[in-house]
Every structure is written in structure tokens, then in C-alpha cells.
Design an enzyme around this catalytic site. Sequence first.
Site, short mmCIF file in Angstrom:
data_model
loop_
_atom_site.label_atom_id
_atom_site.label_comp_id
_atom_site.label_asym_id
_atom_site.label_seq_id
_atom_site.Cartn_x
_atom_site.Cartn_y
_atom_site.Cartn_z
N SER A 118 0.83 -1.21 0.00
CA SER A 118 0.00 0.00 0.00
C SER A 118 0.86 1.26 0.00
CB SER A 118 -0.86 -0.02 1.27
OG SER A 118 -1.46 1.23 1.48
N TYR A 142 -1.39 -0.12 10.45
CA TYR A 142 -1.72 -0.73 9.17
C TYR A 142 -0.57 -0.58 8.17
CZ TYR A 142 -3.64 -1.21 4.48
OH TYR A 142 -3.82 -1.58 3.16
N LYS A 146 2.22 -3.35 6.28
CA LYS A 146 2.49 -3.48 4.85
C LYS A 146 3.99 -3.35 4.56
CE LYS A 146 -1.63 -4.33 3.47
NZ LYS A 146 -1.96 -5.63 2.90
N1 LIG Z 1 -8.86 -0.91 -0.99
C1 LIG Z 1 -7.76 -0.15 -1.04
O1 LIG Z 1 -7.84 1.06 -1.36
C2 LIG Z 1 -6.40 -0.74 -0.73
C3 LIG Z 1 -5.27 0.09 -0.86
C4 LIG Z 1 -4.00 -0.45 -0.60
C5 LIG Z 1 -3.88 -1.79 -0.25
N2 LIG Z 1 -4.99 -2.56 -0.12
C6 LIG Z 1 -4.81 -3.97 0.25
O2 LIG Z 1 -5.46 -4.78 -0.71
C7 LIG Z 1 -5.89 -5.99 -0.11
C8 LIG Z 1 -7.34 -6.23 -0.44
O3 LIG Z 1 -8.12 -5.14 0.00
P1 LIG Z 1 -9.67 -4.97 -0.33
O4 LIG Z 1 -9.91 -3.52 -0.49
O5 LIG Z 1 -10.10 -5.89 -1.41
O6 LIG Z 1 -10.31 -5.40 1.06
P2 LIG Z 1 -11.38 -6.52 1.40
O7 LIG Z 1 -11.64 -6.40 2.88
O8 LIG Z 1 -12.55 -6.42 0.50
O9 LIG Z 1 -10.59 -7.85 1.09
C9 LIG Z 1 -9.79 -8.54 2.01
C10 LIG Z 1 -10.15 -10.01 1.93
O10 LIG Z 1 -9.29 -10.76 2.78
C11 LIG Z 1 -10.08 -11.63 3.60
N3 LIG Z 1 -9.33 -11.82 4.84
C12 LIG Z 1 -8.99 -10.88 5.76
N4 LIG Z 1 -8.25 -11.43 6.75
C13 LIG Z 1 -8.10 -12.75 6.44
C14 LIG Z 1 -7.46 -13.85 7.07
N5 LIG Z 1 -6.82 -13.70 8.24
N6 LIG Z 1 -7.50 -15.06 6.49
C15 LIG Z 1 -8.15 -15.23 5.30
N7 LIG Z 1 -8.80 -14.24 4.67
C16 LIG Z 1 -8.78 -13.01 5.22
C17 LIG Z 1 -11.41 -10.90 3.78
O11 LIG Z 1 -12.51 -11.74 4.11
C18 LIG Z 1 -11.59 -10.25 2.40
O12 LIG Z 1 -12.24 -11.12 1.49
C19 LIG Z 1 -5.58 -5.85 1.39
O13 LIG Z 1 -4.36 -6.48 1.65
C20 LIG Z 1 -5.46 -4.35 1.56
O14 LIG Z 1 -4.64 -4.03 2.66
C21 LIG Z 1 -6.25 -2.07 -0.36
#
Ligand SMILES: NC(=O)c1ccc[n+]([C@@H]2O[C@H](COP(=O)([O-])OP(=O)(O)OC[C@H]3O[C@@H](n4cnc5c(N)ncnc54)[C@H](O)[C@@H]3O)[C@@H](O)[C@H]2O)c1
Length: 316
Positions: A118, A142, A146
Site C-alpha cells: 500500500s 496498518y 504493509k
Molecule cells: N482498498 C484499497 O484502497 C487498498 C489500498 C491499498 C492496499 N490494499 C490492500 O489490498 C488488499 C485487499 O483489500 P480490499 O480492499 O479488497 O479489502 P477486502 O476487505 O474487500 O478484502 C480482504 C479479503 O481478505 C479476507 N481476509 C482478511 N483477513 C483474512 C485472514 N486472516 N485469512 C483469510 N482471509 C482473510 C477478507 O474476508 C476479504 O475477502 C488488502 O491487503 C489491503 O490491505 C487495499
Amino acid sequence: MKLLVTGGAGYIGSHVVRSAEQNGHECVVIDNLSTGVSSRISCPLVQLDLAAPTAVADLNALMKEHRFDAVIHLAARKQVGESVQIPETYYLDNLGGLANLLLAMKANDVKKLVFSSSAATYGMPDVDKVDEDYPGRPINPYGETKLIGEWMVKNAKVWGLRGVNLRYFNVAGCGPKELADTAALNLIPIAINALKAGKAPIVFGTDYPTPDGSCIRDYVHVQDLAEAHVAAVDYLERDDRPFDTFNVGTGEGASVIQVLDQLKISSGINFEYQISDRRAGDPPRLVAKVERIQEVLGFKAKHGLEEIVSSAWAAS
Ligand SMILES: NC(=O)c1ccc[n+]([C@@H]2O[C@H](COP(=O)([O-])OP(=O)(O)OC[C@H]3O[C@@H](n4cnc5c(N)ncnc54)[C@H](O)[C@@H]3O)[C@@H](O)[C@H]2O)c1
């Protein structure tokens, strides 16, 4: 290739699965469904908590059953504010989960990993566009998970892991409606929810040193981001480049007010917004330098702000 996608039932993960399948890859998803939605995917789903004490044994069994060529690891908690309130849970889930995954990959000779990182790793950079070599100084647990996660991927080179860290900037928009972001944690879904509830979207701070005084971010369409993962998997096939970190953004900044102006156009609603005080920890400007991912992966985002906001509105 046969891919293991952790967090594949999530907002970004389900777009990644769609793109990977469209590019001829076969996917198996691991997800604990804490925020994920099983109906977003049609490939096999293994419900598993990656941070559980039994996770390594369960992963070992899964990796013996399927001979995965590579792993895309998206599963994580992602709420900045929550990470300040319950830091240990963030370290356990985000770092413990990654450690368990790496242990199982090492034991089963799975040597290719794409890791969801991120722009939160940068903290408060005071540059026009931030490049991947800018020293990471995250300002919340958070972002720390990362940055440490990236180090864990890099250090696994010692047993032959090839890794790519993708530092996402502000992910928004939607592909097929059923994959929409259901958690309103970022500006665009929050503003859309406010509008649908008949409330005025809020602008936090209009006294930043930016042209219109509101914060500037680099918004990247989730479908472009998904394509970047497919490009990263292809890259891992190359012997010459065993490890790298890439920004994933557009290289263009948009202010909060510009985003809301676009939302007025996309929604057809001529709303007023409410101005509020600054929030703690918001850098005035966070925009990606994107030359490295263009040069090495051949990736360039195709969608701009209009498509991002319009697709999010259409899916809401
Ligand atoms: N959305 C953003 O703007 C953004 C920006 C930078 C990084 N990210 C990263 O991208 C990734 C996905 O984010 P997203 O926006 O799709 O979020 P999201 O919450 O929709 O997806 C995360 C998924 O991981 C699963 N999960 C969480 N903890 C878990 C565990 N311990 N074991 C198994 N499954 C688990 C959740 O059920 C979910 O389906 C994350 O790592 C997040 O940190 C997101």
C-alpha cells in the site's frame, strides 16, 4: 498457471480473480469471509483464517493437493483507524498470516508471490510524486504491517522466493456490479453513500497547500489494478528479476473537490458538500511515480477519474 489467491472473495481480490481467469489462469481462493463475499467468485473457495494456529497445517494440505505455480496474497485487515485501536490484531492477522503463508510456500516449494502492499508504507511524503525508493515511514500500524510484509517477501529470497510487492494507491471504481466495494472506507464510496442517504459529502480540510485547498490523491481503477497483478505474475516467470516493488497508480493526482465535482457529473445530482476540519494523518498530496511499473511490467493504467467515479456510481 494455477494460482492461489488469498482474500480472493474481497473487493480487489475478486477483480484479480476475474482478470486472472480472463488471462487463462486457474484460481483457487482462500478467504475467511470476514469482509469477503463468496458470491463474488465462481472458482473453488477454501474458507480458512490465515492467522489461525492451524493455518500452516491447512495450507500444507492444500498446497499438496493443488500444485500452485504462484500465490497472490491480498488477505488482510485494511482499516487505518482500527489499526490504531487494535494494533496487535493487525500484526497478528496481517503479519502472522503472511508468515504462515510463507512457511507453507517454503515447505511446498511454491516460489512465486505477489503481495498486496500500500501507499500507506510511505507515510507523509513531501514530494510531488513518490517513487519506490522513497524511504518508507508509515504513520499507523496498518502501514507498518504493509512495510514489514514487504521486507518479509524480500527476505524470503534466501530460500528462492521470487516476489513482487505492489503498492496500491487509492483504489476505487468497479468492474462487474457484483464485485462492488461493500465497505465504505474511502472517499468515493463514502461520498456515494452520503448522497444516497440524502446527506452532504464531507471535505476534510480546504486549507492544504494544494490548488483548491483539499487533499490530492492518485485514484486507480480496480480493474487496472487487477491487470497489474496479472502482469506481476507474468514477471515472476522471468529468471532475471527475482524481486521488485512497484507503485500502482496513474501518476495523476485528483483533489477531493475534483472527485466530488466528477461525482456530480456521474450521478447527475448537483449536491453541495460540507467543509470540515482536517483529519489527523492526511498528507496533502500522495501521487505515484509510475515509471518503474511501466518500464519493467509494461503496465499502464487505462482508466481515468471519470470512469472510476462513474463505475462506482453505477455499481452502487
Ligand atoms: N482498498 C484499497 O484502497 C487498498 C489500498 C491499498 C492496499 N490494499 C490492500 O489490498 C488488499 C485487499 O483489500 P480490499 O480492499 O479488497 O479489502 P477486502 O476487505 O474487500 O478484502 C480482504 C479479503 O481478505 C479476507 N481476509 C482478511 N483477513 C483474512 C485472514 N486472516 N485469512 C483469510 N482471509 C482473510 C477478507 O474476508 C476479504 O475477502 C488488502 O491487503 C489491503 O490491505 C487495499
